[in-house]
Design an enzyme around this catalytic site. Structure first.
Site, PDB file in Angstrom:
ATOM      1  N   TYR A  57      39.090  48.183  41.844  1.00  0.00           N
ATOM      2  CA  TYR A  57      39.926  49.212  42.466  1.00  0.00           C
ATOM      3  C   TYR A  57      40.363  48.777  43.861  1.00  0.00           C
ATOM      4  CZ  TYR A  57      41.372  53.827  44.130  1.00  0.00           C
ATOM      5  OH  TYR A  57      42.094  54.890  44.645  1.00  0.00           O
ATOM      6  N   LYS A 100      44.235  47.601  45.179  1.00  0.00           N
ATOM      7  CA  LYS A 100      44.847  48.252  46.341  1.00  0.00           C
ATOM      8  C   LYS A 100      45.175  47.227  47.430  1.00  0.00           C
ATOM      9  CE  LYS A 100      44.775  52.619  45.095  1.00  0.00           C
ATOM     10  NZ  LYS A 100      46.028  53.367  44.871  1.00  0.00           N
TER      11      LYS A 100
END
Length: 266
Positions: free
Chosen positions: A171, A175
């Site tokens: 994750y 990002k």
């Protein structure tokens, strides 16, 4: 169980507190234009991700304050908005898997808000990385690319705390990659927001993991409000307020503390 692990990862990541960038401090304390001064500039905006929790709050902030002449919502479907304050909204339905065919909807906007993203718990992170990457990376980067080509000068991008292209967690890595690729487009101004755990009151659905996390973090949020959490209303207000703040650098990164300062009530 996977949801809980994913959410707890985000909390543990927040525990490593890094010094706020100089950019953050300057951005959060710079004198903003008044709403009236900004309205007089007659600007337009677009938003990708308006049906998500953060997007909903940004839209409410924008329409309540009537900051833009038009607000173009770019999404998969039309949403019904009732009330005079929504008269500035224009809705454009697109196929995110074929955004190049919708390039026109990204043209002629002064400011763009991209807060599109799949919740890490919903996509499973480790079990469904392709789905996570498609939404959080591919759709976001293509939207940013078309916005730049369409003349957008200021892009406001929602990221996450601990985002890094070198991160071990998928994750945070995705990002971080998005941040780096967005910088390469060369916007006149790119504002990246890296909130910690976003505190949301969901009225339409129940998620046991998020409910538990919110309860566990409530004392921390009360005694140390900027350490691990940020209210969603504060985040939305900060993302809107950055449009009213004079440019300091081409790329501005706001961490959780800076978000709290920027999102303080006027």
């Amino acid at each position: 169980m996977l949801l809980c692990r994913s959410l707890l990862f985000r909390v543990s990541a927040c525990r490593v507190r890094t010094p706020c960038r100089t950019t953050c401090a300057r951005m959060a304390t710079a004198a903003m234009q008044t709403d009236e001064e900004f309205i007089a500039t007659n600007q337009s905006a677009f938003m990708v991700g308006a049906t998500g929790e953060t997007g909903k709050h940004i839209l409410e902030e924008l329409t309540n304050r009537k900051l833009f002449q038009t607000i173009t919502l770019i999404g998969r479907r039309e949403v019904t908005y009732e009330g005079e304050k929504y008269q500035s909204i224009v809705q454009k339905v697109v196929d995110f898997d074929n955004l190049d065919s919708h390039a026109d909807v990204f043209k002629n906007h002064d400011v763009g808000f991209i807060c599109l993203g799949a919740r890490a718990g919903n996509t499973g992170v480790t079990s469904n990385l392709p789905a996570l990457r498609k939404v959080d990376h591919d759709y976001v980067i293509k939207s940013a690319e078309l916005a730049k080509a369409g003349g957008c000068r200021h892009l406001v991008l929602l990221s996450a705390m601990k985002a890094s292209k070198d991160a071990s967690h998928p994750y945070s890595k995705i990002k971080g990659e998005v941040e780096e690729e967005a910088k390469a487009f060369g916007f006149d101004r790119l504002s990246i927001f890296q909130p910690a755990v976003i505190m949301v009151d969901r009225k339409d659905e129940t998620r046991v993991g998020e409910w538990f996390l919110k309860k566990a973090l409530a004392p921390v949020a009360f005694f140390f409000p900027t350490a691990l959490t940020v209210p969603i209303a504060t985040l939305a207000r900060a993302m809107v307020n950055t449009a009213l703040t004079p440019k300091d650098q081409d790329v501005e990164v706001l961490d959780n503390k800076a978000i709290h300062r920027m999102g303080g009530k006027k």
